[in-house]
Design a protein around this motif. Structure first.
Motif, short mmCIF file in Angstrom:
data_model
loop_
_atom_site.label_atom_id
_atom_site.label_comp_id
_atom_site.label_asym_id
_atom_site.label_seq_id
_atom_site.Cartn_x
_atom_site.Cartn_y
_atom_site.Cartn_z
N GLY A 199 -7.09 7.52 -11.51
CA GLY A 199 -7.87 6.72 -12.44
C GLY A 199 -9.27 7.26 -12.58
O GLY A 199 -9.63 8.28 -11.97
N LEU A 200 -10.09 6.59 -13.38
CA LEU A 200 -11.46 7.05 -13.60
C LEU A 200 -12.28 7.03 -12.32
O LEU A 200 -13.19 7.83 -12.13
CB LEU A 200 -12.14 6.16 -14.66
CG LEU A 200 -11.51 6.22 -16.07
CD1 LEU A 200 -12.21 5.24 -16.99
CD2 LEU A 200 -11.59 7.64 -16.63
N ALA A 201 -11.97 6.10 -11.43
CA ALA A 201 -12.71 5.97 -10.18
C ALA A 201 -11.98 6.65 -9.02
O ALA A 201 -12.25 6.36 -7.85
CB ALA A 201 -12.95 4.50 -9.87
N GLY A 202 -11.04 7.53 -9.33
CA GLY A 202 -10.26 8.18 -8.29
C GLY A 202 -8.88 7.55 -8.18
O GLY A 202 -8.42 6.86 -9.09
N LYS A 203 -8.23 7.77 -7.07
CA LYS A 203 -6.88 7.24 -6.88
C LYS A 203 -6.92 5.75 -6.59
O LYS A 203 -7.72 5.27 -5.80
CB LYS A 203 -6.18 7.98 -5.74
CG LYS A 203 -5.65 9.36 -6.12
CD LYS A 203 -4.75 9.92 -5.04
CE LYS A 203 -4.12 11.23 -5.49
NZ LYS A 203 -3.16 11.05 -6.59
N GLY A 204 -6.03 5.01 -7.25
CA GLY A 204 -5.89 3.59 -7.02
C GLY A 204 -4.47 3.26 -6.67
O GLY A 204 -3.54 4.02 -6.95
N LEU A 205 -4.27 2.11 -6.05
CA LEU A 205 -2.93 1.71 -5.63
C LEU A 205 -2.13 1.23 -6.82
O LEU A 205 -2.53 0.31 -7.53
CB LEU A 205 -3.03 0.59 -4.58
CG LEU A 205 -1.70 0.07 -4.04
CD1 LEU A 205 -0.96 1.15 -3.25
CD2 LEU A 205 -1.92 -1.16 -3.16
N LEU A 206 -0.98 1.87 -7.06
CA LEU A 206 -0.08 1.44 -8.12
C LEU A 206 0.88 0.38 -7.60
O LEU A 206 1.09 -0.64 -8.23
CB LEU A 206 0.70 2.63 -8.67
CG LEU A 206 1.70 2.33 -9.79
CD1 LEU A 206 0.97 1.78 -11.02
CD2 LEU A 206 2.50 3.58 -10.16
N ARG A 207 1.48 0.63 -6.43
CA ARG A 207 2.34 -0.36 -5.80
C ARG A 207 2.60 0.02 -4.35
O ARG A 207 2.48 1.18 -3.96
CB ARG A 207 3.66 -0.51 -6.53
CG ARG A 207 4.72 0.54 -6.30
CD ARG A 207 6.03 0.16 -7.00
NE ARG A 207 5.78 -0.38 -8.32
CZ ARG A 207 5.65 0.38 -9.42
NH1 ARG A 207 5.77 1.70 -9.32
NH2 ARG A 207 5.40 -0.15 -10.58
N SER A 208 2.97 -0.98 -3.58
CA SER A 208 3.48 -0.78 -2.23
C SER A 208 4.96 -1.13 -2.23
O SER A 208 5.36 -2.13 -2.81
CB SER A 208 2.74 -1.67 -1.22
OG SER A 208 1.39 -1.28 -1.08
N ILE A 209 5.74 -0.29 -1.60
CA ILE A 209 7.18 -0.51 -1.51
C ILE A 209 7.50 -0.95 -0.09
O ILE A 209 7.38 -0.15 0.85
CB ILE A 209 7.96 0.76 -1.87
CG1 ILE A 209 7.59 1.23 -3.28
CG2 ILE A 209 9.46 0.51 -1.77
CD1 ILE A 209 8.20 2.56 -3.66
N PRO A 210 7.88 -2.21 0.11
CA PRO A 210 8.18 -2.68 1.47
C PRO A 210 9.38 -1.94 2.05
O PRO A 210 10.40 -1.76 1.38
CB PRO A 210 8.49 -4.17 1.28
CG PRO A 210 7.93 -4.52 -0.07
CD PRO A 210 8.04 -3.28 -0.88
N LEU A 211 9.25 -1.52 3.30
CA LEU A 211 10.36 -0.90 4.01
C LEU A 211 10.78 -1.81 5.16
O LEU A 211 9.93 -2.31 5.89
CB LEU A 211 9.95 0.46 4.58
CG LEU A 211 9.50 1.52 3.58
CD1 LEU A 211 9.05 2.78 4.30
CD2 LEU A 211 10.62 1.85 2.59
N PRO A 212 12.07 -2.07 5.30
CA PRO A 212 12.51 -2.86 6.45
C PRO A 212 11.99 -2.26 7.75
O PRO A 212 11.78 -1.04 7.85
CB PRO A 212 14.04 -2.80 6.35
CG PRO A 212 14.30 -2.59 4.89
CD PRO A 212 13.19 -1.70 4.42
N ALA A 213 11.79 -3.10 8.75
CA ALA A 213 11.14 -2.70 10.00
C ALA A 213 11.84 -1.51 10.65
O ALA A 213 13.04 -1.29 10.50
CB ALA A 213 11.11 -3.88 10.96
N GLY A 214 11.05 -0.73 11.39
CA GLY A 214 11.55 0.45 12.09
C GLY A 214 11.02 1.72 11.46
O GLY A 214 10.36 1.70 10.42
N GLU A 215 11.28 2.83 12.11
CA GLU A 215 10.84 4.13 11.60
C GLU A 215 11.90 4.71 10.67
O GLU A 215 13.09 4.74 10.99
CB GLU A 215 10.60 5.10 12.76
CG GLU A 215 9.32 4.81 13.54
CD GLU A 215 8.97 5.93 14.48
OE1 GLU A 215 9.89 6.65 14.93
OE2 GLU A 215 7.78 6.09 14.80
N TRP A 216 11.43 5.18 9.53
CA TRP A 216 12.30 5.80 8.53
C TRP A 216 11.98 7.29 8.46
O TRP A 216 10.83 7.68 8.31
CB TRP A 216 12.11 5.14 7.18
CG TRP A 216 12.59 3.72 7.15
CD1 TRP A 216 11.88 2.61 7.43
CD2 TRP A 216 13.92 3.29 6.86
NE1 TRP A 216 12.67 1.49 7.32
CE2 TRP A 216 13.92 1.87 6.97
CE3 TRP A 216 15.11 3.93 6.49
CZ2 TRP A 216 15.07 1.10 6.75
CZ3 TRP A 216 16.24 3.18 6.27
CH2 TRP A 216 16.22 1.79 6.39
#
Length: 267
Positions: free
Chosen positions: A42-59
């Motif tokens: 964006g004009l002010a740099g990178k902005g958050l578009l979305r967060s994708i929830p991941l079920p608990a644990g390491e992926w």
């Protein structure tokens, strides 16, 4: 139409074996937990578009690539394609058995782009469960569950995933239950999230079959076993809970992502 779009996504998953250059593209073998964040320039740099929830644990990142979208919904439409990111993730237990796998597609930029208006309106005959949440034509959201094969073809994409599993000694089943939660809008925002569950990880039968209609988890077959009915009923509730969580962060909320466990079931 639904079947055609589903086929399109699965062909992409199983055939693409190239990556477009990206500075923040995860590398094979990286570990991710909690959520996966998508940022936009964006004009002010990178902005958050979305967060994708991941079920608990390491992926584990098995594969990741970027690509432009292909507008099959409106032939001849000259709207600028949307840049997409696709990733394959895997989670294993202490026995190095594949407990669950993820394949998701999300946009990396947001501008006017029309997806298939019937994306969540058609119901596949093989769906065990389907919920469209009463969404409208251009702001669609849906959850579907079905029995499916897993890595049963010798396409470049499937070969790449299999090679990674084999190199790490990861054991996996050839059949799975796919929980598919999807959302998109007319601004070009899209999230297609396929979570593959393996009943054998829960102590339930999951034989290797070449045709999903022969699986004990096919939409009519599982009803013959009370344990499988209980499993599916719980999985449906979990899938709706996850879809609600996914929807909460689809619009780019910068709040910490709520935790959600993988579906739990005990005999």
């Amino acid at each position: 139409m639904k079947k055609r779009l589903t086929t399109l996504f699965m062909l992409i998953f199983f055939n693409i074996n190239f990556c477009l250059a990206s500075n923040d593209l995860p590398k094979q073998g990286d570990l991710i937990s909690g959520s996966y964040q998508v940022h936009i320039d964006g004009l002010a740099g990178k902005g958050l578009l979305r967060s994708i929830p991941l079920p608990a644990g390491e992926w584990i990142v098995v594969s990741a690539w970027d690509r432009p979208s292909v507008n099959n919904a409106l032939a001849g439409n000259r709207i600028q394609p949307v840049s997409l990111r696709e990733m394959v993730l895997a989670q294993v237990n202490k026995s190095n058995q594949l407990v669950a796998a993820i394949f998701f597609t999300t946009n990396l930029e947001s501008h006017a782009y029309r997806w298939d208006p019937n994306y969540c309106n058609d119901v596949n005959d093989n769906f065990i469960y389907s919920n469209q949440y009463g969404t409208d034509l251009w702001q669609q959201r849906c959850t579907n569950i079905m029995a499916t094969g897993y890595l049963q073809s010798s396409t470049p994409g499937q070969n790449k995933v299999r090679e990674f599993y084999n190199s790490k000694g990861i054991k996996f089943d050839s059949n799975a239950l796919r929980v598919q939660t999807s959302e998109y809008d007319h601004r070009g925002n899209i999230l297609r999230f396929d979570l593959f569950y393996f009943p054998s990880a829960y102590g339930l039968e999951n034989p290797s079959v070449g045709n999903s209609t022969m699986s004990p988890w096919f939409k009519t077959n599982y009803k013959q076993d009370p344990k499988k009915v209980k499993f599916i009923e719980g999985l449906q509730k979990w899938a709706d809970e996850y879809s609600n969580l996914q929807n909460k962060y689809f619009g780019g909320s910068d709040k910490p992502v709520d935790k959600i466990d993988l579906y739990k079931f005990s005999n």
